[in-house]
Design a protein around this motif. Structure first.
Motif, mmCIF file in Angstrom:
data_model
loop_
_atom_site.group_PDB
_atom_site.id
_atom_site.type_symbol
_atom_site.label_atom_id
_atom_site.label_comp_id
_atom_site.label_asym_id
_atom_site.label_seq_id
_atom_site.Cartn_x
_atom_site.Cartn_y
_atom_site.Cartn_z
ATOM 1 N N TYR A 34 1.014 -1.078 0.167
ATOM 2 C CA TYR A 34 -0.020 0.064 0.258
ATOM 3 C C TYR A 34 0.943 0.908 -0.132
ATOM 4 C CZ TYR A 34 -3.480 3.511 1.686
ATOM 5 O OH TYR A 34 -3.765 4.241 1.580
ATOM 6 N N GLN A 35 1.999 1.384 1.117
ATOM 7 C CA GLN A 35 2.182 2.736 0.887
ATOM 8 C C GLN A 35 3.542 2.521 -0.336
ATOM 9 O OE1 GLN A 35 2.895 4.309 2.924
ATOM 10 N NE2 GLN A 35 1.479 2.985 4.653
ATOM 11 N N ALA A 36 4.487 1.599 -0.915
ATOM 12 C CA ALA A 36 4.564 1.558 -2.715
ATOM 13 C C ALA A 36 3.546 2.217 -3.639
ATOM 14 C CB ALA A 36 5.065 0.520 -2.548
ATOM 15 N N VAL A 101 -3.902 -3.235 -18.299
ATOM 16 C CA VAL A 101 -5.546 -2.844 -18.338
ATOM 17 C C VAL A 101 -5.123 -3.438 -17.028
ATOM 18 C CG1 VAL A 101 -7.855 -3.027 -18.694
ATOM 19 C CG2 VAL A 101 -6.234 -2.567 -20.309
ATOM 20 N N TYR A 102 -5.222 -4.896 -17.085
ATOM 21 C CA TYR A 102 -5.707 -6.008 -15.980
ATOM 22 C C TYR A 102 -4.362 -5.105 -14.903
ATOM 23 C CZ TYR A 102 -4.533 -10.342 -12.956
ATOM 24 O OH TYR A 102 -3.943 -10.974 -11.550
ATOM 25 N N GLY A 103 -2.414 -5.080 -15.185
ATOM 26 C CA GLY A 103 -2.716 -4.572 -13.020
ATOM 27 C C GLY A 103 -2.855 -2.795 -13.107
ATOM 28 N N SER A 104 -3.466 -2.403 -14.114
ATOM 29 C CA SER A 104 -4.018 -1.106 -13.391
ATOM 30 C C SER A 104 -5.491 -1.237 -12.345
ATOM 31 C CB SER A 104 -4.986 -0.709 -14.649
ATOM 32 O OG SER A 104 -3.880 0.530 -15.715
ATOM 33 N N VAL A 105 -6.515 -2.272 -13.473
ATOM 34 C CA VAL A 105 -7.140 -2.576 -12.430
ATOM 35 C C VAL A 105 -6.874 -2.840 -10.807
ATOM 36 C CG1 VAL A 105 -9.140 -4.292 -11.926
ATOM 37 C CG2 VAL A 105 -8.925 -3.194 -14.721
ATOM 38 N N LEU A 106 -5.722 -4.035 -10.879
ATOM 39 C CA LEU A 106 -5.877 -4.585 -9.450
ATOM 40 C C LEU A 106 -5.372 -3.577 -9.447
ATOM 41 C CD1 LEU A 106 -3.616 -7.741 -11.031
ATOM 42 C CD2 LEU A 106 -6.170 -7.786 -9.386
ATOM 43 N N TYR A 107 -4.157 -2.851 -9.720
ATOM 44 C CA TYR A 107 -3.576 -1.668 -8.525
ATOM 45 C C TYR A 107 -4.956 -0.670 -7.945
ATOM 46 C CZ TYR A 107 -1.888 3.201 -7.725
ATOM 47 O OH TYR A 107 -0.921 4.412 -6.691
ATOM 48 N N ILE A 108 -5.681 -0.143 -8.868
ATOM 49 C CA ILE A 108 -6.581 0.545 -7.980
ATOM 50 C C ILE A 108 -7.684 0.197 -7.231
ATOM 51 C CG2 ILE A 108 -8.899 1.609 -9.057
ATOM 52 C CD1 ILE A 108 -7.523 2.346 -11.645
#
Length: 161
Positions: A34-36, A101-108
């Motif tokens: 979360y901090q990263a 897109v996959y990584g962005s959805v996971l990140y968000i």
């Protein structure tokens, strides 16, 4: 991260058996992620501001793998996918490199769910747990898109990026 702790023991008639003890969620590691993620957002915000305010842009060198072999590397299209995603063109981004897109959805989702959990001081325990399966899925997406793009180029002679 979920850890599976297993032990070996002598079961019925002396056979060696696996026994799962418990699964433990590593909240310390999730807090570090979360901090990263917050730091990543800050860096993104600074770069986006510099790009908008000062017209600063970064140009990357061409892909050496593609230049030398004529085929796409597993990361080819990633930068274009990020640019398209930042401009709001999700389908174009997915076409260039679906793992973006996959990584962005996971990140968000990870950031929103953990923010809600931290702001509510643990009342709403909705923080998305980290598991290695997300990495395996990303590796599978990268491998699959790499094979498909190169097969299209090899079979039909069409460069799709």
């Amino acid at each position: 991260m979920w850890y599976n702790y297993t032990t070996l023991h002598r079961g019925y008639k002396g056979r060696i058996c696996n026994m799962k003890i418990k699964k433990v969620r590593d909240r310390k590691q999730e807090k570090e992620f979360y901090q990263a993620g917050r730091l990543l957002f800050l860096v993104f915000f600074i770069l986006a501001s510099a790009w908008k305010l000062f017209g600063i842009s970064m140009k990357l060198p061409p892909c050496l793998f593609h230049k030398w072999t004529g085929f796409y590397c597993p990361g080819c299209g990633g930068t274009r996918a990020i640019r398209e995603l930042l401009q709001g063109h999700v389908m174009n981004s997915f076409f260039y490199h679906p793992v973006v897109v996959y990584g962005s959805v996971l990140y968000i989702w990870f950031m929103i769910s953990h923010t809600v959990e931290y702001v509510s001081k643990g009342k709403f325990r909705i923080g998305m747990p980290y598991t290695d399966k997300y990495l395996y899925i990303a590796a599978g997406i990268i491998l699959l898109q790499w094979v498909i793009k190169n097969m299209v180029k090899l079979i039909w002679g069409v460069g799709i990026i």
